[in-house]
Design an enzyme around this catalytic site. Structure first.
Site, PDB file in Angstrom:
ATOM      1  N   HIS A 283       0.851  -1.188   0.000  1.00  0.00           N
ATOM      2  CA  HIS A 283       0.000   0.000   0.000  1.00  0.00           C
ATOM      3  C   HIS A 283       0.883   1.234   0.000  1.00  0.00           C
ATOM      4  O   HIS A 283       1.925   1.262   0.660  1.00  0.00           O
ATOM      5  CB  HIS A 283      -0.895   0.006   1.244  1.00  0.00           C
ATOM      6  CG  HIS A 283      -1.458   1.354   1.576  1.00  0.00           C
ATOM      7  ND1 HIS A 283      -0.975   2.116   2.632  1.00  0.00           N
ATOM      8  CD2 HIS A 283      -2.440   2.087   0.995  1.00  0.00           C
ATOM      9  CE1 HIS A 283      -1.660   3.250   2.684  1.00  0.00           C
ATOM     10  NE2 HIS A 283      -2.536   3.272   1.704  1.00  0.00           N
TER      11      HIS A 283
ATOM     12  N   GLU B  34     -16.124   3.842  -5.518  1.00  0.00           N
ATOM     13  CA  GLU B  34     -15.230   2.899  -6.191  1.00  0.00           C
ATOM     14  C   GLU B  34     -13.770   3.227  -5.897  1.00  0.00           C
ATOM     15  O   GLU B  34     -12.943   2.338  -5.717  1.00  0.00           O
ATOM     16  CB  GLU B  34     -15.483   2.916  -7.702  1.00  0.00           C
ATOM     17  CG  GLU B  34     -16.819   2.325  -8.115  1.00  0.00           C
ATOM     18  CD  GLU B  34     -16.957   0.872  -7.710  1.00  0.00           C
ATOM     19  OE1 GLU B  34     -15.968   0.125  -7.800  1.00  0.00           O
ATOM     20  OE2 GLU B  34     -18.061   0.480  -7.292  1.00  0.00           O
TER      21      GLU B  34
END
Length: 413
Positions: free
Chosen positions: A217, A375
């Protein structure tokens, strides 16, 4: 409060001329097509004369219609821009973007936007070379102000799900979002909100198929809350990068942390130990009493130095992504694994989901911002994950080894 303004007359007339010119060129293209269709030798002179007359009428009609369309398109553009621009200071930002004149003296928000978009292209290109499949490009607009580009890959050869996203968001910060920052900025009284704000950043989450290859990440961002004249009232940089393996390889952990430390040391030898500890504490599942992964670096609210110095630091951290991760994923992506090892990866992904939905401050902030793009906010979640009741790894297993490290973060370099 920043107020919406129209573009200056000079820019207005320029855009009008562009619209009319485009309409005229479209009409000219139609004219050429009609001309060519009238040149058949089988056409009689009378028919040709009649056709030419009709064609002339048609051309004048097309030119008039095209000019009208150009005018409508121009005013639609102005309306779109009025809705898009939430503060007077950003009018100038739009002009600078259109002219491609972002320089070292431009507002930091423009320079950060330019950097993250450039970094996004570079990273997507490298990841496509590793995976062998192309990312889907999704450019989007935010009605309340802002836009972004999302590159997403699902069911690739190497990555089960991968997202490399850039967002440029501005508008008004509601009281609920201000409350998320209350502990960090005491002078932001939610009762005085909403506040005009701007945020730009890049976010990356990669979930490989192979359980031997770790999830990674990354997020680096710039945020500012504005004064009435458009200057930043409060600004800061934040971000970091962390590694989440299902199976621990000490050499991978050491490599990852080494690259991040080198990026930090170029700016301050205290950065890495400080931000490494911050990362261990932030990416922590309190209800599980374990870290999400083996850490990296994490920082927020950095405004204790000049914007220039902090921007250079963030750029070096962002550019460290590829050398920190690509060698690791190349080593692990083709390793053999068992069904049991795949199940363990799914269980670890369940922990990843838990952190992002329960504890992550960025997720909460995004969901409470008007016009949130769900999203983009939830793209960090893996494509698949598993939860089993009261699962416990066997003693002395590799799975148990990982849990011990997650409960007791260690120094890797």
């Amino acid at each position: 409060m920043w107020k919406t303004k129209l573009l200056k007359k000079g820019t207005d007339s320029m855009m009008f001329r562009v619209a009319i010119r485009a309409s005229a060129l479209r009409a000219a293209g139609v004219s050429r097509n009609l001309s060519s269709s009238s040149s058949s030798p089988l056409r009689s002179a009378a028919a040709s004369s009649s056709f030419n007359q009709r064609r002339n009428y048609s051309l004048w009609g097309l030119l008039a219609a095209s000019s009208l369309i150009g005018s409508i398109s121009y005013y639609q553009y102005k309306t779109w821009l009025q809705n898009k621009v939430e503060c007077g200071a950003l009018d100038e930002d739009i002009r600078i973007r259109l002219k491609g004149e972002v320089t070292d003296s431009s507002p930091m928000r423009l320079r950060m936007e330019q950097f993250v978009k450039s970094l996004q292209k570079k990273i997507v290109s490298e990841l496509e070379a590793v995976d062998g499949k192309k990312f889907q490009r999704d450019a989007w607009e935010r009605a309340e102000g802002g836009d972004g580009i999302s590159y997403v890959l699902q069911e690739g050869n190497v990555f089960e799900k991968a997202g490399v996203l850039v967002s440029i968001v501005y508008g008004e910060l509601p009281s609920a979002a201000v409350q998320q920052m209350k502990s960090r900025h005491e002078d932001l009284d939610p009762e005085n909100g909403p506040f005009p704000f701007f945020a730009s950043g890049i976010s990356i989450v990669l979930h490989p198929h192979n359980p031997m290859a770790p999830t990674i990440h990354l997020n680096y961002r710039y945020f500012e809350i504005g004064n009435e004249d458009g200057t930043p009232r409060i600004w800061w940089f934040g971000g970091g990068s962390d590694l989440t393996p299902a199976y621990l390889f000490d050499e991978d952990a050491t490599h990852f942390h080494r690259v991040l430390k080198d990026a930090c040391d170029k700016h301050d030898p205290n950065y890495y130990p400080k931000f490494k500890t911050w990362c261990d504490k932030y990416f922590y599942l309190k209800h599980r009493q374990e870290a999400r992964g083996i850490g990296g670096i994490f920082f927020d609210d950095q405004n204790d130095r000049s914007p220039e110095k902090l921007f250079n630091f963030v750029k070096d951290c962002g550019n460290a992504f590829l050398p920190s991760y690509i060698p690791i994923v190349k080593r692990r992506k083709d390793m053999p694994f068992t069904k049991e090892e795949k199940l363990w990866q799914q269980l670890r992904r369940g922990r990843y989901v838990e952190f992002n939905l329960v504890w992550d401050r960025g997720t909460k902030f995004g969901l409470q911002t008007p016009g949130s793009r769900i999203e983009s906010i939830l793209v960090s979640l893996p494509l698949t994950a598993t939860w089993m009741y009261n699962h416990s790894p066997l003693a002395n297993s590799r799975e148990k080894q990982l849990i011990e490290v997650l409960k007791n973060p260690k120094d890797w370099i």
